[in-house]
Design a protein around this motif. Structure first.
Motif, short mmCIF file in Angstrom:
data_model
loop_
_atom_site.label_atom_id
_atom_site.label_comp_id
_atom_site.label_asym_id
_atom_site.label_seq_id
_atom_site.Cartn_x
_atom_site.Cartn_y
_atom_site.Cartn_z
N ILE A 1 0.83 -1.21 0.00
CA ILE A 1 0.00 0.00 0.00
C ILE A 1 0.86 1.26 0.00
CG2 ILE A 1 -1.65 1.32 1.37
CD1 ILE A 1 -2.97 -1.36 2.10
N SER A 2 1.95 1.25 0.74
CA SER A 2 2.84 2.43 0.76
C SER A 2 3.46 2.66 -0.62
CB SER A 2 3.92 2.28 1.83
OG SER A 2 4.72 1.13 1.57
N SER A 3 3.78 1.58 -1.33
CA SER A 3 4.34 1.73 -2.68
C SER A 3 3.32 2.33 -3.64
CB SER A 3 4.81 0.38 -3.21
OG SER A 3 5.88 -0.13 -2.45
N LEU A 4 2.06 1.98 -3.45
CA LEU A 4 0.99 2.54 -4.28
C LEU A 4 0.77 4.01 -3.97
CD1 LEU A 4 -1.42 2.05 -6.28
CD2 LEU A 4 -2.80 1.59 -4.25
N ASN A 5 0.58 4.33 -2.70
CA ASN A 5 0.23 5.71 -2.33
C ASN A 5 1.39 6.68 -2.49
OD1 ASN A 5 -2.49 5.36 -1.81
ND2 ASN A 5 -2.18 4.84 0.35
N SER A 6 2.61 6.18 -2.53
CA SER A 6 3.76 7.05 -2.76
C SER A 6 3.94 7.37 -4.24
CB SER A 6 5.03 6.40 -2.22
OG SER A 6 5.38 5.26 -3.00
N GLY A 7 3.17 6.71 -5.12
CA GLY A 7 3.26 6.97 -6.54
C GLY A 7 4.22 6.08 -7.30
N LYS A 8 4.84 5.11 -6.62
CA LYS A 8 5.76 4.20 -7.30
C LYS A 8 5.02 3.22 -8.21
CE LYS A 8 9.23 4.29 -3.60
NZ LYS A 8 9.94 3.48 -2.57
#
Length: 277
Positions: free
Chosen positions: A93-100
């Motif tokens: 989820i952090s990879s998604l929300n960070s834009g990666k």
């Protein structure tokens, strides 16, 4: 201008128009940002067969990986339109929300707490989770895990259910499925919990391990998207509809699952509607 010239221009225009992938024309439009990228960046699991694993060539392989490739093909006319990245349960989820990433297609359980943080596609898979134990384990049913230690991959959705339903259970969180299996074989805990398809696959691959057949924590999986991206969500939902209509799952599941019982479990989860929760 001669009729011949006009005809040539019409032919040229027709050819130019056909340069747009025919497949993409069947779907809602992609967001302009995705079009400008020329690819759709998708996070997949590389430690959770048959959904996603690492092949002998070092590249991702599995049912969800093939789904991701098809989304790339629907978007850009070739499976190379999907740029695949391995993600852990903890970092999805952090990879998604960070834009990666643009999408998460990585055994992502859909439930209210997560829906507050990200958006989800329609459900594409449902199933129960199961527990893997050593052959000599006394555990025959879930209640036998009372007071025992259970292994789980960090970020696994089963933690809440287990803590609410099995008294005094202890959870040991590890980074990957491989870490969990190794710890189980070494006797560091009584069992390892994960999605049913994964657990049955592991049970078939390790002679010293078996599956506790009583299921737990009925769950549904969706593709994860950032909040506020309705165009991309519409495209993804249309892609999921087309996969079912094209009998994609009937073809791809046997490519990654050998055990007939597991094939049946996987087909049910991908093809039948999820029970009412």
């Amino acid at each position: 201008m001669t009729l011949r010239s006009v005809g040539a221009l019409l032919i040229a225009a027709t050819i130019a128009g056909s340069a747009v992938p025919a497949m993409a024309q069947e779907f809602p439009p992609l967001p302009e940002k995705i079009k400008e990228q020329g690819k759709i960046r998708i996070g997949v699991k590389c430690d959770s067969p048959p959904f996603g694993a690492t092949g002998v060539d070092g590249k991702p392989m599995g049912i969800e990986v093939e789904m991701a490739k098809k989304i790339g093909e629907f978007a850009f006319g070739t499976e190379d339109g999907a740029e695949l990245s391995c993600v852990t349960s903890e970092a999805r989820i952090s990879s998604l929300n960070s834009g990666k990433l643009d999408l998460i297609l990585a055994t992502l359980g859909r439930f209210p707490a997560r829906e507050e943080v990200i958006d989800f596609s329609n459900i594409y898979f449902w199933g129960t989770s199961n527990v893997l134990v050593r052959n000599d384990s006394p555990v025959q049913k879930l209640s036998d895990l009372e007071g025992k230690t259970l292994l789980i991959v960090k970020g696994g959705s089963q933690i809440k259910w287990l803590e609410e339903n099995i008294p005094d259970i202890e959870m040991m969180q590890l980074n990957t499925t491989a870490d969990g299996v190794q710890a189980l074989i070494q006797g560091r805990a009584e069992g390892f919990v994960g999605d049913g398809g994964l657990i049955y696959t592991l049970g078939g691959n390790y002679e010293d391990l078996r599956v506790v057949e009583e299921g737990l924590d009925l769950g549904v999986n969706g593709i994860g998207l950032r909040k506020g991206e309705p165009e991309l969500k519409a495209f993804v939902n249309a892609a999921l509809d087309k996969l079912r209509a094209d009998n994609f799952y009937e073809t791809v599941i046997p490519e990654f699952v050998e055990e007939p019982a597991v094939v049946d479990v996987m087909k049910r989860g991908f093809l039948e509607e999820a029970p009412q929760l």
